[in-house]
Structure formats: C-alpha cells, structure tokens
Design a protein around this motif. Sequence first.
Motif, PDB file in Angstrom:
ATOM      1  N   SER A 152       0.827  -1.208   0.000  1.00 34.50           N
ATOM      2  CA  SER A 152       0.000   0.000   0.000  1.00 34.50           C
ATOM      3  C   SER A 152       0.862   1.260   0.000  1.00 34.50           C
ATOM      4  O   SER A 152       0.536   2.252  -0.660  1.00 34.50           O
ATOM      5  N   ALA A 153       1.983   1.216   0.735  1.00 36.96           N
ATOM      6  CA  ALA A 153       2.881   2.371   0.783  1.00 36.96           C
ATOM      7  C   ALA A 153       3.611   2.543  -0.551  1.00 36.96           C
ATOM      8  O   ALA A 153       3.819   3.671  -1.015  1.00 36.96           O
ATOM      9  N   LEU A 154       3.986   1.439  -1.173  1.00 32.87           N
ATOM     10  CA  LEU A 154       4.659   1.511  -2.469  1.00 32.87           C
ATOM     11  C   LEU A 154       3.764   2.165  -3.511  1.00 32.87           C
ATOM     12  O   LEU A 154       4.218   2.964  -4.329  1.00 32.87           O
ATOM     13  N   LYS A 155       2.475   1.829  -3.471  1.00 31.25           N
ATOM     14  CA  LYS A 155       1.540   2.417  -4.436  1.00 31.25           C
ATOM     15  C   LYS A 155       1.470   3.929  -4.269  1.00 31.25           C
ATOM     16  O   LYS A 155       1.397   4.676  -5.254  1.00 31.25           O
ATOM     17  N   ARG A 156       1.499   4.387  -3.029  1.00 33.04           N
ATOM     18  CA  ARG A 156       1.407   5.830  -2.780  1.00 33.04           C
ATOM     19  C   ARG A 156       2.628   6.581  -3.291  1.00 33.04           C
ATOM     20  O   ARG A 156       2.551   7.773  -3.585  1.00 33.04           O
ATOM     21  N   LEU A 157       3.765   5.885  -3.411  1.00 35.61           N
ATOM     22  CA  LEU A 157       4.986   6.537  -3.869  1.00 35.61           C
ATOM     23  C   LEU A 157       5.012   6.743  -5.376  1.00 35.61           C
ATOM     24  O   LEU A 157       5.846   7.494  -5.878  1.00 35.61           O
ATOM     25  N   ALA A 158       4.109   6.089  -6.110  1.00 37.66           N
ATOM     26  CA  ALA A 158       4.032   6.233  -7.565  1.00 37.66           C
ATOM     27  C   ALA A 158       5.399   6.019  -8.217  1.00 37.66           C
ATOM     28  O   ALA A 158       5.910   6.875  -8.942  1.00 37.66           O
ATOM     29  N   LEU A 159       6.010   4.872  -7.935  1.00 37.39           N
ATOM     30  CA  LEU A 159       7.329   4.555  -8.489  1.00 37.39           C
ATOM     31  C   LEU A 159       7.234   4.311  -9.992  1.00 37.39           C
ATOM     32  O   LEU A 159       6.172   3.927 -10.501  1.00 37.39           O
ATOM     33  N   PRO A 160       8.343   4.500 -10.720  1.00 37.62           N
ATOM     34  CA  PRO A 160       8.363   4.106 -12.125  1.00 37.62           C
ATOM     35  C   PRO A 160       8.016   2.615 -12.239  1.00 37.62           C
ATOM     36  O   PRO A 160       8.435   1.823 -11.394  1.00 37.62           O
ATOM     37  N   PRO A 161       7.252   2.221 -13.254  1.00 37.24           N
ATOM     38  CA  PRO A 161       6.777   0.831 -13.349  1.00 37.24           C
ATOM     39  C   PRO A 161       7.877  -0.225 -13.249  1.00 37.24           C
ATOM     40  O   PRO A 161       7.713  -1.221 -12.542  1.00 37.24           O
ATOM     41  N   ARG A 162       9.005  -0.004 -13.924  1.00 33.10           N
ATOM     42  CA  ARG A 162      10.079  -1.008 -13.888  1.00 33.10           C
ATOM     43  C   ARG A 162      10.652  -1.146 -12.479  1.00 33.10           C
ATOM     44  O   ARG A 162      10.956  -2.252 -12.025  1.00 33.10           O
ATOM     45  N   LEU A 163      10.803  -0.015 -11.792  1.00 38.16           N
ATOM     46  CA  LEU A 163      11.351  -0.047 -10.439  1.00 38.16           C
ATOM     47  C   LEU A 163      10.372  -0.728  -9.486  1.00 38.16           C
ATOM     48  O   LEU A 163      10.775  -1.561  -8.656  1.00 38.16           O
ATOM     49  N   GLU A 164       9.101  -0.397  -9.591  1.00 43.18           N
ATOM     50  CA  GLU A 164       8.109  -1.025  -8.727  1.00 43.18           C
ATOM     51  C   GLU A 164       8.056  -2.533  -8.969  1.00 43.18           C
ATOM     52  O   GLU A 164       7.991  -3.327  -8.023  1.00 43.18           O
ATOM     53  N   GLU A 165       8.113  -2.930 -10.240  1.00 42.30           N
ATOM     54  CA  GLU A 165       8.093  -4.361 -10.565  1.00 42.30           C
ATOM     55  C   GLU A 165       9.320  -5.068 -10.002  1.00 42.30           C
ATOM     56  O   GLU A 165       9.231  -6.181  -9.475  1.00 42.30           O
TER      57      GLU A 165
ATOM     58  N   ARG B  96      19.214   4.748 -10.535  1.00 39.83           N
ATOM     59  CA  ARG B  96      20.069   5.797 -11.096  1.00 39.83           C
ATOM     60  C   ARG B  96      19.294   6.634 -12.101  1.00 39.83           C
ATOM     61  O   ARG B  96      19.664   7.779 -12.388  1.00 39.83           O
ATOM     62  N   GLU B  97      18.225   6.058 -12.664  1.00 42.52           N
ATOM     63  CA  GLU B  97      17.415   6.759 -13.662  1.00 42.52           C
ATOM     64  C   GLU B  97      16.219   7.462 -13.012  1.00 42.52           C
ATOM     65  O   GLU B  97      15.336   7.965 -13.694  1.00 42.52           O
ATOM     66  N   THR B  98      16.168   7.473 -11.673  1.00 41.48           N
ATOM     67  CA  THR B  98      15.017   8.000 -10.943  1.00 41.48           C
ATOM     68  C   THR B  98      15.449   9.131 -10.019  1.00 41.48           C
ATOM     69  O   THR B  98      16.558   9.125  -9.490  1.00 41.48           O
ATOM     70  N   ASP B  99      14.584  10.102  -9.836  1.00 44.09           N
ATOM     71  CA  ASP B  99      14.826  11.158  -8.849  1.00 44.09           C
ATOM     72  C   ASP B  99      14.583  10.539  -7.477  1.00 44.09           C
ATOM     73  O   ASP B  99      13.446  10.314  -7.065  1.00 44.09           O
ATOM     74  N   THR B 100      15.675  10.254  -6.766  1.00 39.03           N
ATOM     75  CA  THR B 100      15.554   9.523  -5.507  1.00 39.03           C
ATOM     76  C   THR B 100      15.320  10.417  -4.287  1.00 39.03           C
ATOM     77  O   THR B 100      14.987   9.908  -3.224  1.00 39.03           O
ATOM     78  N   ASP B 101      15.483  11.724  -4.443  1.00 39.47           N
ATOM     79  CA  ASP B 101      15.297  12.612  -3.277  1.00 39.47           C
ATOM     80  C   ASP B 101      13.898  12.487  -2.671  1.00 39.47           C
ATOM     81  O   ASP B 101      13.766  12.316  -1.447  1.00 39.47           O
ATOM     82  N   PRO B 102      12.817  12.544  -3.490  1.00 37.48           N
ATOM     83  CA  PRO B 102      11.479  12.371  -2.893  1.00 37.48           C
ATOM     84  C   PRO B 102      11.300  11.010  -2.238  1.00 37.48           C
ATOM     85  O   PRO B 102      10.632  10.890  -1.202  1.00 37.48           O
TER      86      PRO B 102
END
Length: 214
Positions: free
Chosen positions: A40-53, A79-85
Amino acid sequence: MRKPKPYDYSDPRPPSRSQKKRDSSALQVLGGKLAELPDSALKRLALPPRLEEAIREYKKLSKHEAKRRQLQFIGALMRETDTDPLAHAVADMEAGNRSQAREFHIVEALRTALLSGDESGLEDLVALAPESDQAEVRSRIRMLVRNAKAEAAKNKPPRSSRTLFRLLRELRAGGALSQGEAEDNEGDEPGDEPGYEQDDDEQDGHDAPLKTSF
C-alpha cells in the motif's frame, strides 16, 4: 569513522570509482528500505513501473544471492530516478513508525503499572480528559483494572486489559473518548461474576462497564 563526503555533481570532473561505488551502495540501501514497505505504501509513492516491478520481485525472493543480485538491479534502476522524494518519503515513514512504537511502549507501561496496583500516573491520565468526563474516566479505568485482574485470575481472555489499553491510548491521543467507545458502553450490564465489581459512582446505575470485545 568519518562520514564519506558526498559527491559534488557541479564538479566538471567525472566521479571517481570509489564515489561511484558509494553512490551505488547508497541506492541499494534505499532500494532495500523501499522493499521493506508494505504494498500500500509503495503504491502511494508512484514509483516508475520497472522499479516497482523489480521491488515486488525482490519481495518474492528467499535466497540470499538472488536477493543480492536483485538489489543491485534495483540500485541500477534507481540511477534513472529522482531519488530525493523517495528518500524523504522513506525517512518520514520510518520516523512515523518509530513514533508509533514509542507511543505503544508508553501506553503499555501505563497499563502494566495500573494492573500492578500503581496509580501514581492515574490522575495525570484523568486530567487529559475533558473536565466533565474526568470522574467517569477515573471510574472506568479502575473498573477495567479490576475486571482485567479477575480475567487473569480465571485464565480468561484478556478482554478488559485490551479495552484498558485502547482507553489509555485514546486519552493520550486526544483526551476525549471516541463515539465508538461511548456506544460500546450503552446497554451493558455490570458483570455478575465474582471479582467484577462496580465503583461506588456506578452502583446507582448511572455507569455500566464497557463491552470488552476486541
């Protein structure tokens, strides 16, 4: 041990091999923390699909080596994602969990003290309730303590102890009883079994014990 100096990305020179290794390790650590979050927390973060998978796949693995390789893959994707948020979100969640854990231990300690006969903190708890409710709250706490002791003596389920915990938690959270807590009291009759006593304030029928379903 000195903390590694963060890489200055404004520096025109390419990062050193050791800096790349530190960055990679940091991303893997963050990826591991993301993998510990519930779905449920992962969904709220709206991760890029490949990273979430990739994170969901990591959760399914059990072998250490497979998890290690998958974590490296997660680090590479990050490395391809804005990790600060993501880092801020994880820090906020961890801080919230620590706060909840501390509160749980405080309430548990208060309940343990009351059940052992120590009322030194009772008036401080009662003072958290609205002034008009304080006599009722004091009476209710003492009643639940007695009922909890009677249940323990008879090896019965600790229903009153659980209700006491919820009451103490509500008092610390806001002072006032929730509507559900008030509704739980309506229509209940005092327990008839030995050890289930009423306070003097309750014996005239104005107050009745809480239901103790959990």
